[in-house]
Design a protein around this motif. Structure first.
Motif, mmCIF file in Angstrom:
data_model
loop_
_atom_site.group_PDB
_atom_site.id
_atom_site.type_symbol
_atom_site.label_atom_id
_atom_site.label_comp_id
_atom_site.label_asym_id
_atom_site.label_seq_id
_atom_site.Cartn_x
_atom_site.Cartn_y
_atom_site.Cartn_z
ATOM 1 N N PRO A 46 0.833 -1.212 0.000
ATOM 2 C CA PRO A 46 0.000 0.000 0.000
ATOM 3 C C PRO A 46 0.866 1.261 0.000
ATOM 4 C CG PRO A 46 0.002 -1.035 2.168
ATOM 5 C CD PRO A 46 0.686 -1.988 1.246
ATOM 6 N N PRO A 47 0.384 2.340 -0.579
ATOM 7 C CA PRO A 47 1.165 3.584 -0.611
ATOM 8 C C PRO A 47 1.341 4.170 0.795
ATOM 9 C CG PRO A 47 -1.055 3.962 -1.430
ATOM 10 C CD PRO A 47 -0.922 2.484 -1.263
ATOM 11 N N ASN A 48 2.383 4.972 0.924
ATOM 12 C CA ASN A 48 2.669 5.614 2.210
ATOM 13 C C ASN A 48 1.567 6.636 2.514
ATOM 14 O OD1 ASN A 48 3.764 7.035 4.400
ATOM 15 N ND2 ASN A 48 5.847 6.708 3.676
ATOM 16 N N PRO A 49 0.865 6.481 3.653
ATOM 17 C CA PRO A 49 -0.257 7.379 3.942
ATOM 18 C C PRO A 49 0.147 8.710 4.561
ATOM 19 C CG PRO A 49 -0.079 5.730 5.662
ATOM 20 C CD PRO A 49 1.006 5.412 4.669
ATOM 21 N N THR A 50 1.446 8.986 4.728
ATOM 22 C CA THR A 50 1.883 10.199 5.419
ATOM 23 C C THR A 50 1.486 11.443 4.632
ATOM 24 O OG1 THR A 50 3.775 8.996 6.306
ATOM 25 C CG2 THR A 50 3.864 11.397 6.393
ATOM 26 N N ASN A 51 0.893 12.402 5.319
ATOM 27 C CA ASN A 51 0.563 13.701 4.727
ATOM 28 C C ASN A 51 1.792 14.605 4.851
ATOM 29 O OD1 ASN A 51 -0.391 16.313 4.127
ATOM 30 N ND2 ASN A 51 -2.463 15.756 4.788
ATOM 31 N N VAL A 52 2.446 14.870 3.732
ATOM 32 C CA VAL A 52 3.729 15.571 3.755
ATOM 33 C C VAL A 52 3.579 16.989 4.288
ATOM 34 C CG1 VAL A 52 5.645 16.358 2.321
ATOM 35 C CG2 VAL A 52 4.576 14.147 1.862
ATOM 36 N N GLU A 53 2.595 17.737 3.799
ATOM 37 C CA GLU A 53 2.432 19.129 4.219
ATOM 38 C C GLU A 53 2.076 19.223 5.703
ATOM 39 O OE1 GLU A 53 3.150 21.776 2.610
ATOM 40 O OE2 GLU A 53 3.699 20.697 0.779
ATOM 41 N N GLU A 54 1.190 18.346 6.137
ATOM 42 C CA GLU A 54 0.820 18.358 7.558
ATOM 43 C C GLU A 54 2.018 18.004 8.437
ATOM 44 O OE1 GLU A 54 -2.162 15.974 10.652
ATOM 45 O OE2 GLU A 54 -2.312 15.664 8.460
ATOM 46 N N CYS A 55 2.808 17.039 7.988
ATOM 47 C CA CYS A 55 3.987 16.639 8.754
ATOM 48 C C CYS A 55 4.989 17.781 8.840
ATOM 49 C CB CYS A 55 4.617 15.416 8.098
ATOM 50 S SG CYS A 55 6.009 14.727 8.989
ATOM 51 N N LEU A 56 5.171 18.523 7.737
ATOM 52 C CA LEU A 56 6.101 19.644 7.738
ATOM 53 C C LEU A 56 5.656 20.736 8.707
ATOM 54 C CD1 LEU A 56 8.567 21.081 6.578
ATOM 55 C CD2 LEU A 56 7.151 21.861 4.675
ATOM 56 N N GLN A 57 4.358 21.014 8.737
ATOM 57 C CA GLN A 57 3.862 22.031 9.654
ATOM 58 C C GLN A 57 4.031 21.601 11.114
ATOM 59 O OE1 GLN A 57 3.005 25.027 8.681
ATOM 60 N NE2 GLN A 57 3.349 24.411 6.541
ATOM 61 N N ARG A 58 3.865 20.313 11.401
ATOM 62 C CA ARG A 58 4.056 19.829 12.772
ATOM 63 C C ARG A 58 5.524 19.916 13.188
ATOM 64 N NH1 ARG A 58 1.235 14.123 13.589
ATOM 65 N NH2 ARG A 58 1.922 14.578 15.729
ATOM 66 N N ILE A 59 6.440 19.710 12.232
ATOM 67 C CA ILE A 59 7.861 19.857 12.556
ATOM 68 C C ILE A 59 8.179 21.310 12.886
ATOM 69 C CG2 ILE A 59 10.208 19.639 11.650
ATOM 70 C CD1 ILE A 59 9.208 17.377 9.866
ATOM 71 N N LYS A 60 7.653 22.222 12.065
ATOM 72 C CA LYS A 60 7.907 23.640 12.321
ATOM 73 C C LYS A 60 7.315 24.087 13.653
ATOM 74 C CE LYS A 60 8.172 25.004 7.447
ATOM 75 N NZ LYS A 60 7.582 25.828 6.361
ATOM 76 N N ALA A 61 6.171 23.497 14.022
ATOM 77 C CA ALA A 61 5.536 23.856 15.296
ATOM 78 C C ALA A 61 6.165 23.137 16.473
ATOM 79 C CB ALA A 61 4.044 23.541 15.221
ATOM 80 N N ASN A 62 7.146 22.275 16.233
ATOM 81 C CA ASN A 62 7.826 21.517 17.301
ATOM 82 C C ASN A 62 6.817 20.720 18.125
ATOM 83 O OD1 ASN A 62 10.014 20.555 18.661
ATOM 84 N ND2 ASN A 62 10.330 22.392 19.919
ATOM 85 N N ASP A 63 5.957 19.965 17.393
ATOM 86 C CA ASP A 63 4.903 19.176 18.038
ATOM 87 C C ASP A 63 5.532 18.066 18.884
ATOM 88 O OD1 ASP A 63 2.700 17.761 18.772
ATOM 89 O OD2 ASP A 63 1.959 17.398 16.738
ATOM 90 N N PRO A 64 5.248 17.978 20.182
ATOM 91 C CA PRO A 64 5.836 16.920 21.024
ATOM 92 C C PRO A 64 5.361 15.525 20.645
ATOM 93 C CG PRO A 64 4.924 18.701 22.367
ATOM 94 C CD PRO A 64 4.457 18.927 20.978
ATOM 95 N N GLY A 65 4.203 15.394 19.993
ATOM 96 C CA GLY A 65 3.691 14.083 19.624
ATOM 97 C C GLY A 65 4.318 13.502 18.372
ATOM 98 N N LEU A 66 5.106 14.286 17.668
ATOM 99 C CA LEU A 66 5.745 13.820 16.441
ATOM 100 C C LEU A 66 7.205 13.474 16.736
ATOM 101 C CD1 LEU A 66 5.494 13.373 13.362
ATOM 102 C CD2 LEU A 66 6.253 15.735 13.047
ATOM 103 N N THR A 67 7.483 12.178 16.814
ATOM 104 C CA THR A 67 8.853 11.736 17.091
ATOM 105 C C THR A 67 9.457 10.949 15.934
ATOM 106 O OG1 THR A 67 7.998 9.740 18.161
ATOM 107 C CG2 THR A 67 8.445 11.659 19.576
ATOM 108 N N ASP A 68 8.628 10.334 15.093
ATOM 109 C CA ASP A 68 9.111 9.563 13.944
ATOM 110 C C ASP A 68 8.521 10.128 12.662
ATOM 111 O OD1 ASP A 68 10.457 7.925 15.673
ATOM 112 O OD2 ASP A 68 8.861 6.426 15.772
ATOM 113 N N ILE A 69 9.357 10.385 11.675
ATOM 114 C CA ILE A 69 8.926 10.894 10.376
ATOM 115 C C ILE A 69 9.297 9.856 9.326
ATOM 116 C CG2 ILE A 69 9.169 12.732 8.661
ATOM 117 C CD1 ILE A 69 9.978 14.594 10.920
ATOM 118 N N ASN A 70 8.290 9.341 8.616
ATOM 119 C CA ASN A 70 8.499 8.312 7.604
ATOM 120 C C ASN A 70 7.799 8.742 6.324
ATOM 121 O OD1 ASN A 70 8.675 6.083 5.991
ATOM 122 N ND2 ASN A 70 7.860 4.634 7.483
#
Length: 347
Positions: free
Chosen positions: A175-199
């Motif tokens: 199956p294709p990778n379900p990660t939302n790239v734009e949403e993930c980038l915004q969470r990195i910029k916001a230093n989201d504590p719940g985001l520890t793994d980026i795939n």
């Protein structure tokens, strides 16, 4: 003998050659030139035009003229008579004509088996179990795969596993990778504590500027511990941006950039950044589009010897020297990590 010859040449030491040549007439100079050509016709120090006497009696024809040369060659060919054949050609064929042999094709005819009417009726009404028992008695076994065996009800001496075919099971695509790239980038910029793994593995439509934004945002992020960018078409600019990130980030522990388009330039940038990095413990850079080369592999081995935190390095070295140095460095780092863990447990 050589000394006596050398003494004889001493008397010609003070002779002025230019004075002698000026006294010679034109005929004497030509005679001298002919004598020199006969004495040394293959002197490589002379120009090509002066190595042998000009024996051409024709006048110069001027610059090259292709049409005139072709016309001259055609005229020469027309004027030249053809050589007469010793034996005139008559067209007669001599000897036997070759006829290839045709081997008869053997056609195998299947023998038609005719059974008794009662036996055909019995087989037509037999169940699968009865047919399996009958096949086992006849010695028909292990035809396809052992996953489709059927136990019979015959005697214990008969083989109890007669095989039946099955349809091939289709292989389901990953199956294709379900990660939302734009949403993930915004969470990195916001230093989201719940985001520890980026795939974002196998997402091949991510623009290069977006991948560089990932690296830029991670410079100040304090929660992401793992970043995997395998098979994302990342190239050298992305690798250089990741190198700048590794110089500033103090929390990232795992980095994966396998199966991309990074060359030796990008890998060297990552290597330089890892010399001073003290947090990354695992990095994978294998399976790039082109080989890195011996120079880059030596730099990688040198970096691993200087680094004290990397315990897992994903790359298949092509040279024995860098491979051995890298293995020794990884073993050393693993031992250091084990010692630090034991000291922490004792305290």
């Amino acid at each position: 003998m050589a000394l006596s010859f050398k003494k004889e040449l001493e008397k010609y030491k003070d002779i002025d050659e230019d004075e002698i040549l000026n006294k010679l007439s034109e005929d004497e100079l030509k005679q001298l030139e002919n004598a020199l050509e006969e004495l040394d016709p293959e002197n490589a120090l002379l120009p090509v035009g002066l190595r042998q006497k000009d024996q051409t009696a024709k006048r110069a024809t001027g610059p090259f003229d292709r049409e005139r040369l072709l016309a001259f060659l055609e005229k020469q060919a027309m004027e030249c008579k053809d050589r007469e054949d010793c034996v005139p050609f008559t067209g007669e064929k001599k000897g036997k004509t070759f006829v290839p042999r045709h081997k008869p094709v053997e056609i195998r005819r299947e023998e038609k088996v005719t059974l008794d009417k009662e036996l055909e009726e019995a087989l037509a009404g037999a169940t699968d179990t009865e047919l399996c028992d009958l096949a086992a008695v006849l010695g028909v076994q292990n035809v396809l795969s052992g996953t489709q065996s059927y136990g019979g009800t015959g005697s214990s001496n008969a083989v109890s596993s007669v095989i039946k075919g099955e349809k091939a099971k289709p292989i389901v695509d990953e199956p294709p990778n379900p990660t939302n790239v734009e949403e993930c980038l915004q969470r990195i910029k916001a230093n989201d504590p719940g985001l520890t793994d980026i795939n974002v593995n196998n997402i091949k439509n991510i623009p290069i500027p977006t991948l560089k934004d990932f690296a830029k945002a991670l410079e100040s992020n304090t929660h992401v511990k793992s970043l995997t960018l395998a098979a994302t078409r990342s190239n050298d600019p992305v690798a250089i941006a990741l190198a700048e990130m590794l110089r500033k980030n103090k929390t990232l522990k795992h980095l994966n950039v396998e199966s991309n388009f990074i060359t030796g330039t990008g890998i060297q940038a990552l290597t330089e950044a890892l010399r001073d990095n003290e947090t990354l413990t695992e990095i994978k850079i294998d399976n790039q589009r082109q080989q890195l080369g011996t120079t880059v592999e030596m730099e990688i081995a040198k970096m691993l010897e200087e680094n004290t935190t990397i315990t897992k390095f994903g790359y298949h070295f092509t040279q024995q020297g860098p491979r051995a140095r890298a293995a020794a460095a990884i073993t050393k780092n693993s031992d250091l990590v084990r010692r630090k863990r034991l000291e922490a447990e004792h305290h």
